[in-house]
Each structure stands twice: as structure tokens, then as C-alpha cells.
Motif scaffolding. Structure first.
Motif, PDB file in Angstrom:
ATOM      1  N   ALA A 217       0.894   4.135  -2.534  1.00  0.00           N
ATOM      2  CA  ALA A 217       0.490   5.150  -2.605  1.00  0.00           C
ATOM      3  C   ALA A 217       1.480   6.538  -2.576  1.00  0.00           C
ATOM      4  CB  ALA A 217      -0.075   5.546  -1.159  1.00  0.00           C
TER       5      ALA A 217
ATOM      6  N   GLU B 189      -5.479  10.791   9.741  1.00  0.00           N
ATOM      7  CA  GLU B 189      -6.812  11.922   9.456  1.00  0.00           C
ATOM      8  C   GLU B 189      -6.432  12.612  10.636  1.00  0.00           C
ATOM      9  OE1 GLU B 189     -10.462  10.995   7.609  1.00  0.00           O
ATOM     10  OE2 GLU B 189      -9.022  10.333   6.250  1.00  0.00           O
TER      11      GLU B 189
ATOM     12  N   ASP C 182      -8.233   1.731  11.247  1.00  0.00           N
ATOM     13  CA  ASP C 182      -8.482   1.023  10.047  1.00  0.00           C
ATOM     14  C   ASP C 182      -7.189   0.319   9.616  1.00  0.00           C
ATOM     15  OD1 ASP C 182      -7.428   3.590   9.772  1.00  0.00           O
ATOM     16  OD2 ASP C 182      -8.446   3.608   8.220  1.00  0.00           O
TER      17      ASP C 182
ATOM     18  N   GLY D  98      -4.116  10.974  -4.243  1.00  0.00           N
ATOM     19  CA  GLY D  98      -5.612  10.226  -3.022  1.00  0.00           C
ATOM     20  C   GLY D  98      -5.010   8.998  -2.620  1.00  0.00           C
ATOM     21  N   PRO D  99      -4.110   8.197  -3.584  1.00  0.00           N
ATOM     22  CA  PRO D  99      -3.746   7.255  -1.860  1.00  0.00           C
ATOM     23  C   PRO D  99      -2.753   7.774  -1.803  1.00  0.00           C
ATOM     24  CG  PRO D  99      -3.789   6.545  -4.710  1.00  0.00           C
ATOM     25  CD  PRO D  99      -3.306   8.409  -4.734  1.00  0.00           C
ATOM     26  N   ARG D 100      -1.774   8.822  -1.619  1.00  0.00           N
ATOM     27  CA  ARG D 100      -0.987   8.959  -0.495  1.00  0.00           C
ATOM     28  C   ARG D 100      -1.748   8.992   0.557  1.00  0.00           C
ATOM     29  NH1 ARG D 100       4.259  13.420  -0.939  1.00  0.00           N
ATOM     30  NH2 ARG D 100       5.765  11.669  -0.045  1.00  0.00           N
ATOM     31  N   ARG D 101      -2.623  10.655  -0.080  1.00  0.00           N
ATOM     32  CA  ARG D 101      -3.623  10.898   1.069  1.00  0.00           C
ATOM     33  C   ARG D 101      -3.940   9.458   2.301  1.00  0.00           C
ATOM     34  NH1 ARG D 101      -7.918  14.544  -0.441  1.00  0.00           N
ATOM     35  NH2 ARG D 101      -7.005  14.297  -2.850  1.00  0.00           N
ATOM     36  N   ALA D 102      -4.849   9.096   1.329  1.00  0.00           N
ATOM     37  CA  ALA D 102      -4.868   7.700   1.861  1.00  0.00           C
ATOM     38  C   ALA D 102      -4.001   6.733   2.962  1.00  0.00           C
ATOM     39  CB  ALA D 102      -5.763   7.272   0.914  1.00  0.00           C
ATOM     40  N   VAL D 103      -3.059   6.741   2.698  1.00  0.00           N
ATOM     41  CA  VAL D 103      -2.229   5.989   3.178  1.00  0.00           C
ATOM     42  C   VAL D 103      -1.335   6.888   5.140  1.00  0.00           C
ATOM     43  CG1 VAL D 103      -1.055   5.154   1.922  1.00  0.00           C
ATOM     44  CG2 VAL D 103      -0.172   6.723   2.675  1.00  0.00           C
TER      45      VAL D 103
ATOM     46  N   GLU E 126       0.468  -1.156  -0.099  1.00  0.00           N
ATOM     47  CA  GLU E 126      -0.099  -0.007   0.077  1.00  0.00           C
ATOM     48  C   GLU E 126       0.740   1.058  -0.354  1.00  0.00           C
ATOM     49  OE1 GLU E 126      -3.077   0.778   2.111  1.00  0.00           O
ATOM     50  OE2 GLU E 126      -3.394  -1.833   3.349  1.00  0.00           O
TER      51      GLU E 126
ATOM     52  N   HIS F 138      -0.831   3.732   9.381  1.00  0.00           N
ATOM     53  CA  HIS F 138      -1.155   5.135   8.740  1.00  0.00           C
ATOM     54  C   HIS F 138       0.003   6.558   8.993  1.00  0.00           C
ATOM     55  CE1 HIS F 138      -5.334   4.827   7.342  1.00  0.00           C
ATOM     56  NE2 HIS F 138      -5.425   4.421   8.573  1.00  0.00           N
TER      57      HIS F 138
END
Length: 131
Positions: free
Chosen positions: A18, A36, A118, A28-33, A14, A121
Motif C-alpha cells: 500500500a 474507516e 476484517d 487506493g491501497p493506502r486508504r484500504a489499510v 499488505e 488497520h
């Protein structure tokens, strides 16, 4: 599978996907890993960020300058997992276009990760150009 083995699988799949997407113009994939949840921070080769809003802005600006990634490799030097925290140290070897100009470069990158409900990160990144 141990925590270290599971983390390494995540980094090599993953996380690497990303980063490659980022250098191909898709943040997008980088923000997802990335987490938040504060705190998050970047001391980057091109941009710095000290909270999630700055992080998202930095990723958007950077991804807009990248395109046509032809190669991305993360040469891991060291890593460890201690409870819900982990780190990596390595070299990122990248061939991409920056503002339309083909470039190849190597970054030294140290990152800190947090295990959340989840999964893993990124919470901190420090990268600079390898001399």
C-alpha cells in the motif's frame, strides 16, 4: 502462528504494498489499510489529518504529487502487538518522483494499528524527514 508473527506478515506484505502504491500515485491501497472508524490521525511529513475525511483528502493530494516509485523499503526497528493494538517504528526509504522531479528520501515513521473484524488497520501515523 503467533499474533506478532501474523501482524509482521501483514506489515511486510499488505502495508508495504500500500505504501509503495501511494508513492507511485495510487492512494487506493493506502486508504484500504487505514481504519474507516474514528479516531484516525496523521502527523505527517507533508500533511496532517485528524479524522477520516481529512485523511482521505490528504492521501488524494499526496498521491497526485507522487509517480514513478522505483524503490520503497520499510526498515522496521521495533514493533509489538498487545491485544487488538500494535505499533511499528521504522525508516521508510523511498525513491519516487514528486511533481515530476526524481527524489530519494528517508522518513522516520511511527504507526499505531488496530485489529478490526476484517484484520489490521492503521489508526495513527507520525512521520518526519530523517535528518
Amino acid at each position: 502462528m503467533s499474533d506478532r508473527e501474523q501482524f509482521l506478515v501483514w506489515v511486510q506484505s499488505e502495508f508495504v504494498r500500500a505504501e509503495r502504491a501511494m508513492y507511485d500515485g495510487d492512494d487506493g491501497p493506502r486508504r484500504a489499510v487505514w481504519s474507516e472508524h474514528e479516531p484516525v490521525s496523521v502527523l505527517g511529513a507533508w500533511r496532517n489529518a485528524t479524522d477520516r475525511a481529512e485523511l482521505v483528502e490528504a492521501f488524494e493530494v499526496l498521491s497526485a504529487s507522487f509517480s514513478h516509485c522505483t524503490d520503497y523499503a520499510f526498515d522496521l526497528i521495533s514493533f509489538d502487538v498487545i491485544g487488538d493494538l500494535a505499533y511499528t517504528v521504522g525508516y521508510e526509504r523511498v525513491s519516487t518522483s514528486i511533481n515530476g522531479e526524481a527524489r530519494t528520501f528517508t522518513l522516520r515513521a511511527t504507526q499505531v494499528y488496530r485489529r478490526e473484524s476484517d484484520g489490521w488497520h492503521v489508526v495513527h501515523r507520525h512521520a518526519d524527514h530523517a535528518g
